[in-house]
Design a protein around this motif. Structure first.
Motif, short mmCIF file in Angstrom:
data_model
loop_
_atom_site.label_atom_id
_atom_site.label_comp_id
_atom_site.label_asym_id
_atom_site.label_seq_id
_atom_site.Cartn_x
_atom_site.Cartn_y
_atom_site.Cartn_z
N VAL A 50 -8.17 14.86 -18.61
CA VAL A 50 -6.88 15.43 -18.21
C VAL A 50 -7.05 16.27 -16.94
CG1 VAL A 50 -5.02 16.98 -18.90
CG2 VAL A 50 -6.01 15.39 -20.56
N ASP A 51 -8.08 17.11 -16.93
CA ASP A 51 -8.32 17.93 -15.73
C ASP A 51 -8.61 17.05 -14.51
OD1 ASP A 51 -8.00 20.10 -17.36
OD2 ASP A 51 -10.17 20.44 -17.64
N VAL A 70 -0.27 13.87 -19.07
CA VAL A 70 0.53 14.39 -20.19
C VAL A 70 0.32 13.55 -21.44
CG1 VAL A 70 2.87 14.79 -21.02
CG2 VAL A 70 2.25 15.44 -18.68
N VAL A 71 0.30 12.22 -21.28
CA VAL A 71 0.14 11.33 -22.44
C VAL A 71 -1.26 11.47 -23.02
CG1 VAL A 71 0.15 8.91 -23.17
CG2 VAL A 71 1.87 9.72 -21.55
N VAL A 72 -2.27 11.59 -22.17
CA VAL A 72 -3.63 11.76 -22.68
C VAL A 72 -3.78 13.10 -23.39
CG1 VAL A 72 -6.05 12.03 -21.98
CG2 VAL A 72 -4.66 10.23 -20.96
N VAL A 131 1.81 4.11 -20.29
CA VAL A 131 2.46 4.57 -19.07
C VAL A 131 2.78 3.40 -18.14
CG1 VAL A 131 2.23 6.07 -17.06
CG2 VAL A 131 1.35 6.81 -19.27
N ALA A 132 1.88 2.43 -18.06
CA ALA A 132 2.13 1.26 -17.20
C ALA A 132 3.35 0.49 -17.65
CB ALA A 132 0.90 0.36 -17.17
N GLY A 133 3.61 0.50 -18.96
CA GLY A 133 4.78 -0.19 -19.47
C GLY A 133 6.09 0.46 -19.05
N LYS A 134 6.06 1.74 -18.65
CA LYS A 134 7.27 2.45 -18.22
C LYS A 134 7.50 2.34 -16.72
CE LYS A 134 7.94 3.95 -22.40
NZ LYS A 134 9.08 3.42 -23.23
N TYR A 135 6.54 1.77 -15.99
CA TYR A 135 6.67 1.65 -14.54
C TYR A 135 6.83 0.20 -14.15
CZ TYR A 135 5.43 6.50 -13.44
OH TYR A 135 5.44 7.87 -13.32
N GLU A 136 7.43 0.01 -12.99
CA GLU A 136 7.54 -1.32 -12.39
C GLU A 136 7.01 -1.27 -10.97
OE1 GLU A 136 11.55 -2.63 -12.56
OE2 GLU A 136 11.59 -2.82 -14.75
N GLY A 137 6.56 -2.41 -10.48
CA GLY A 137 6.07 -2.45 -9.11
C GLY A 137 4.60 -2.82 -9.05
N PRO A 138 4.03 -2.79 -7.85
CA PRO A 138 2.65 -3.26 -7.67
C PRO A 138 1.61 -2.44 -8.40
CG PRO A 138 3.51 -2.28 -5.63
CD PRO A 138 4.66 -2.44 -6.56
N ARG A 151 0.83 -1.21 0.00
CA ARG A 151 0.00 0.00 0.00
C ARG A 151 0.87 1.26 0.00
NH1 ARG A 151 -2.74 -0.90 4.41
NH2 ARG A 151 -1.34 0.27 5.76
N ASP A 152 1.92 1.27 0.80
CA ASP A 152 2.80 2.44 0.83
C ASP A 152 3.48 2.66 -0.52
OD1 ASP A 152 2.14 2.76 3.46
OD2 ASP A 152 3.95 1.82 4.26
N HIS A 153 3.89 1.58 -1.17
CA HIS A 153 4.53 1.71 -2.49
C HIS A 153 3.56 2.26 -3.52
CE1 HIS A 153 6.46 0.57 -6.28
NE2 HIS A 153 7.60 0.46 -5.60
N ILE A 154 2.33 1.78 -3.51
CA ILE A 154 1.33 2.27 -4.46
C ILE A 154 1.03 3.74 -4.23
CG2 ILE A 154 -1.12 2.09 -5.07
CD1 ILE A 154 -0.88 -0.92 -4.82
N GLU A 155 0.89 4.13 -2.97
CA GLU A 155 0.55 5.52 -2.67
C GLU A 155 1.69 6.47 -2.99
OE1 GLU A 155 -0.80 5.55 1.34
OE2 GLU A 155 -2.77 4.71 0.85
N ARG A 156 2.93 6.00 -2.96
CA ARG A 156 4.05 6.84 -3.39
C ARG A 156 4.10 6.97 -4.90
NH1 ARG A 156 7.02 3.78 0.39
NH2 ARG A 156 7.95 2.63 -1.33
N THR A 157 3.71 5.93 -5.60
CA THR A 157 3.83 5.91 -7.06
C THR A 157 2.67 6.61 -7.76
OG1 THR A 157 4.97 3.78 -6.88
CG2 THR A 157 4.14 4.38 -9.06
N LEU A 158 1.49 6.54 -7.18
CA LEU A 158 0.27 6.96 -7.88
C LEU A 158 0.26 8.42 -8.32
CD1 LEU A 158 -2.39 5.99 -8.94
CD2 LEU A 158 -3.40 6.31 -6.67
N PRO A 159 0.65 9.42 -7.50
CA PRO A 159 0.59 10.81 -7.98
C PRO A 159 1.46 11.06 -9.21
CG PRO A 159 0.77 10.76 -5.59
CD PRO A 159 1.00 9.37 -6.06
N ASP A 160 2.69 10.56 -9.21
CA ASP A 160 3.55 10.74 -10.38
C ASP A 160 2.99 10.00 -11.60
OD1 ASP A 160 5.30 12.27 -8.88
OD2 ASP A 160 6.56 10.57 -8.33
N PHE A 161 2.44 8.83 -11.38
CA PHE A 161 1.83 8.07 -12.46
C PHE A 161 0.70 8.87 -13.11
CE2 PHE A 161 -1.26 5.13 -14.18
CZ PHE A 161 -0.50 4.19 -14.86
N LEU A 162 -0.12 9.50 -12.29
CA LEU A 162 -1.25 10.27 -12.83
C LEU A 162 -0.77 11.50 -13.59
CD1 LEU A 162 -3.82 10.05 -9.89
CD2 LEU A 162 -3.69 8.68 -11.97
#
Length: 297
Positions: free
Chosen positions: A233-234, A159-161, A174-181, A143-154
């Motif tokens: 995007v908004d 930007v991609v959208v 975007v998921a292809g550029k990330y690793e982890g849960p 859960r901690d890993h996901i919550e650290r990753t999620l804001p940057d992922f969004l």
């Protein structure tokens, strides 16, 4: 010495019992689902974990029946929220529960024979909660890993959208550029949509698999934005900003809770130790004759 010999004898007895049962049932074939769980899990766990699974896998159906359907469903959800750590499945969970329970009971019995009540209680706690501790820890770390990753992922997803890709294609890119849960969860969601599951149901399943307020907030805001027709995007940018504000508030709360803990540690341990060191230094440097001081001659 007697207690050590008795504990060793009990351990050898338990090992002999397991080995005898294994030899007795060597020709019995495991059900296909248990054999598959054992084979898949052995490639993702340690040697010790694989050994424990092989010892206890035959008793997994008995443990699952004793747990009941409702508890099995809750435990399966917890395993999903932990991300199936080291290939853990509900069958392998039941196998480990059986082995740890037997070891804990044998250890508690040997400690009670020697009158060591505290050690016996610790062995009982080991048998009951050791597998649960690992599961709870895996859920928290994930859960901690996901919550650290999620804001940057969004942010990257927004930007991609905005560059012109559709939402589903952007998620895949975007998921292809990330690793982890979190990347694994997004890929599972995309695979479900490829298999015909609606986007709303797939994201509901994503929320169910993760014990995270930020994931729930992301899914809820995404579905509300889709219903209201707001630009995606908004919506993504607003979700990321809300998550960062929540992270900052949580960090301030953790810092506020850490101050009393640090004060307690300083008051109870560091301050008395410092005073003892200073007093001992003064006494040693003054060459005080304690015999004359206390009338000892």
């Amino acid at each position: 010495m007697t207690a050590l010999l008795l504990a060793l004898a009990v351990s050898l007895s338990v090992f002999g019992a397991f080995h005898g049962i294994r030899l007795y049932r060597a020709d019995v074939k495991l059900p296909s689902d248990l054999a598959l769980a054992l084979e898949v899990g052995a490639t993702r766990t340690t040697a010790v974990g694989s050994l424990v699974d092989r010892i206890g896998i035959r008793w997994a159906p008995l443990v699952l029946r004793a747990m009941g359907a409702a508890r099995v469903a809750r435990k399966r959800r917890q395993i999903d929220m932990a991300g199936n750590p080291a290939g853990l499945t509900i069958d392998r969970y039941a196998a480990r529960r059986a082995v740890y329970g037997v070891l804990g009971a044998a250890g508690a019995f040997s400690m009670l024979v020697n009158g060591q009540l505290v050690a016996a209680l610790l062995m009982v706690a080991f048998g009951l909660f050791w597998i649960e501790v690992g599961l709870w820890s895996a859920i928290r770390v994930r859960r901690d890993h996901i919550e650290r990753t999620l804001p940057d992922f969004l942010d990257v997803l927004a930007v991609v959208v905005s560059a012109g890709l559709g939402f589903r294609q952007a998620l895949d890119r975007v998921a292809g550029k990330y690793e982890g849960p979190w990347a694994d969860e997004v890929r599972i969601t995309l695979q479900q949509m490829d298999m015909g599951v609606s986007r709303r149901q797939a994201f509901d399943e994503l929320r169910r698999r993760n014990d995270s307020e930020q994931v729930a907030q992301f899914v809820t805001a995404l579905q509300q934005g889709e219903e209201l027709g707001s630009p995606i995007v908004d919506t993504l940018i607003a979700i990321a900003e809300d998550m960062r504000r929540t992270d900052a508030q949580n960090a301030r709360r953790r810092a506020a809770r850490a101050v009393p803990k640090a004060t307690f540690a300083v008051t109870m341990f560091m301050l008395p130790g410092t005073l003892i060191l200073l007093v001992c230094g003064f006494v040693y440097g003054a060459n005080v004759d304690f015999g004359a001081l206390f009338g000892g001659g």
